[in-house]
Design an enzyme around this catalytic site. Structure first.
Site, PDB file in Angstrom:
ATOM      1  N   ALA A 271      -4.757  -4.003   4.457  1.00  0.00           N
ATOM      2  CA  ALA A 271      -4.095  -3.127   5.574  1.00  0.00           C
ATOM      3  C   ALA A 271      -2.620  -2.758   4.068  1.00  0.00           C
ATOM      4  O   ALA A 271      -1.646  -2.182   4.824  1.00  0.00           O
ATOM      5  CB  ALA A 271      -3.830  -3.255   6.058  1.00  0.00           C
TER       6      ALA A 271
ATOM      7  N   ASP B 210     -13.897   2.650  -0.048  1.00  0.00           N
ATOM      8  CA  ASP B 210     -13.757   2.112  -1.518  1.00  0.00           C
ATOM      9  C   ASP B 210     -14.152   0.737  -2.337  1.00  0.00           C
ATOM     10  O   ASP B 210     -14.073   0.460  -3.197  1.00  0.00           O
ATOM     11  CB  ASP B 210     -11.663   1.177  -1.053  1.00  0.00           C
ATOM     12  CG  ASP B 210     -10.988   2.122  -0.991  1.00  0.00           C
ATOM     13  OD1 ASP B 210     -11.252   3.416  -1.633  1.00  0.00           O
ATOM     14  OD2 ASP B 210      -9.598   1.237  -1.058  1.00  0.00           O
TER      15      ASP B 210
ATOM     16  N   LYS C  49      -7.644  -4.240  -6.250  1.00  0.00           N
ATOM     17  CA  LYS C  49      -7.407  -3.096  -6.721  1.00  0.00           C
ATOM     18  C   LYS C  49      -5.490  -2.929  -6.468  1.00  0.00           C
ATOM     19  O   LYS C  49      -5.597  -2.403  -5.413  1.00  0.00           O
ATOM     20  CB  LYS C  49      -8.760  -1.876  -6.802  1.00  0.00           C
ATOM     21  CG  LYS C  49      -8.350  -1.645  -5.016  1.00  0.00           C
ATOM     22  CD  LYS C  49      -6.973   0.105  -4.227  1.00  0.00           C
ATOM     23  CE  LYS C  49      -7.650   0.311  -3.576  1.00  0.00           C
ATOM     24  NZ  LYS C  49      -6.886   0.664  -3.064  1.00  0.00           N
TER      25      LYS C  49
ATOM     26  N   PRO D  56      -3.516  -9.630   0.397  1.00  0.00           N
ATOM     27  CA  PRO D  56      -2.684  -8.717   2.049  1.00  0.00           C
ATOM     28  C   PRO D  56      -3.709  -8.307   2.505  1.00  0.00           C
ATOM     29  O   PRO D  56      -3.935  -6.964   1.848  1.00  0.00           O
ATOM     30  CB  PRO D  56      -1.470  -8.795   1.569  1.00  0.00           C
ATOM     31  CG  PRO D  56      -1.398  -8.488   0.077  1.00  0.00           C
ATOM     32  CD  PRO D  56      -2.412  -8.966  -0.857  1.00  0.00           C
TER      33      PRO D  56
END
Ligand code: C5P
Length: 318
Positions: A96, A136, A9, A94
């Site tokens: 973090a 999330d 997202k 990817p």
């Protein structure tokens, strides 16, 4: 074996509108799903759960890994006698980076685990488990194109994606940024300015921009409509002052990218990924190719990616 995608997202606007007694922050944010995705598969295993990771992104899962935590949560609450599961994760998002990769994997694992063990969860039970995995994860578990998010992430108003795909050029430079650290830095900036948000962001104004974007998507905006809001969205992430303080060089990188790309760059989530919005995937690809040829201090070519934010599901009847 069963498998599914775990899509990333971006946050196109993120307002921090308050701090809760439990330490979490109240948000108003527009989340948008991308076609950038990890791939998670699972098959029954003898005893104990396991996770093997492959793919272009290097990742060594630890005890806090959301895939294994999702399986453990489902077992503890709904399937105490279930056999072990062997997960395989192909990592493309990817870590973090402000792209929700870990949360997407956790939500995908929740789905695969309940399917593998034939556990029927009510919507409330699913939301409860998702929330326990992370703020999330409820959005990720909702499987919608986009949403206006409130609370720490548990209130989700689903939105359709734009009528045609928005091309998103993503620049993820340097190591990841910890969401916890960025929110803690936001708290630190707030502490010096208890009555307003001049240091740490501008919650109410940012929330208005998030709501304006959500209203636009709800009535069927095109990619060009979304892109035309980019200048307002640039300054519609209240975590920017905190993220750019934690990551020296991020502000300079954003300025340099804005010169080269000739358009505003938006910070996604708690960063450090910066986003440039284009009216098509092809336009974003062309810009990415041109950008890889330029030498920008602090930017290595693998940090540049392109994805799209599109409408994948037909709109529900009102
Ligand atoms: O929920 P999650 O574990 O993903 O969040 C990581 C950390 O980020 C939390 O421990 C908290 O410090 C911070 N956070 C927050 N407010 C949110 C989401 C996350 O303070 N809405």
């Amino acid at each position: 074996m069963i498998e599914r995608l775990a899509r990333a997202k971006v946050n196109l606007a993120l307002a921090v509108v308050g701090r809760r007694a439990d330490g979490y922050h109240e948000l108003v944010s527009v989340f948008a799903r991308l076609d950038l995705a990890d791939r998670l598969s699972v098959e029954p295993a003898g005893d104990g759960d396991s996770l093997v990771v492959g793919g272009p992104i290097e990742y060594r899962p630890g005890v806090r890994d959301l895939v294994l935590r999702a399986a453990a949560l489902v077992r503890a609450s709904h399937a105490p006698d279930a056999a072990g599961l062997a997960f395989h994760l192909e990592k493309h998002i990817p870590m973090a980076a402000g792209l929700g990769g870990g949360s997407a994997d956790g939500a995908a694992a929740l789905d695969l685990t309940t399917r593998a063990w034939d556990v029927a969860l009510t919507p409330d039970e699913r939301l409860d488990l998702a929330t326990r995995l992370g703020s999330d994860v409820p959005f990720m578990a909702a499987d919608v194109d986009a949403a206006l998010i409130r609370g720490r992430g548990e209130y989700i108003e689903p939105l359709p994606g734009p009528l045609d795909p928005v091309g998103i050029l993503m620049v993820t430079s340097g190591a990841g940024l910890s969401t916890r650290d960025v929110f803690a830095a936001w708290d630190g900036l707030e502490a010096g300015h208890p009555t307003r948000r001049s240091a740490a962001g501008s919650g109410p104004e940012t929330a208005e921009r998030a709501r304006a974007l959500a209203a636009g998507l709800a009535v069927g905006w095109s990619a060009a409509d979304v892109v035309s809001m980019a200048t307002e969205l640039r300054d519609a992430n209240d975590l920017w002052p905190a993220a750019s303080r934690l990551r020296p060089g991020l502000a300079d990188l954003r300025s340099a990218l804005e010169v080269h790309l000739g358009r505003p760059l938006v910070l996604s989530g708690s960063g450090p990924t910066l986003l440039a919005l284009y009216p098509s995937g092809a336009a974003a690809e062309t810009a990415a190719t041109a950008l890889t040829a330029v030498r920008i201090s602090g930017l290595a070519a693998p940090a540049i990616r392109v994805a799209t934010f599109a409408r994948t599901a037909p709109r529900e009847a009102p």
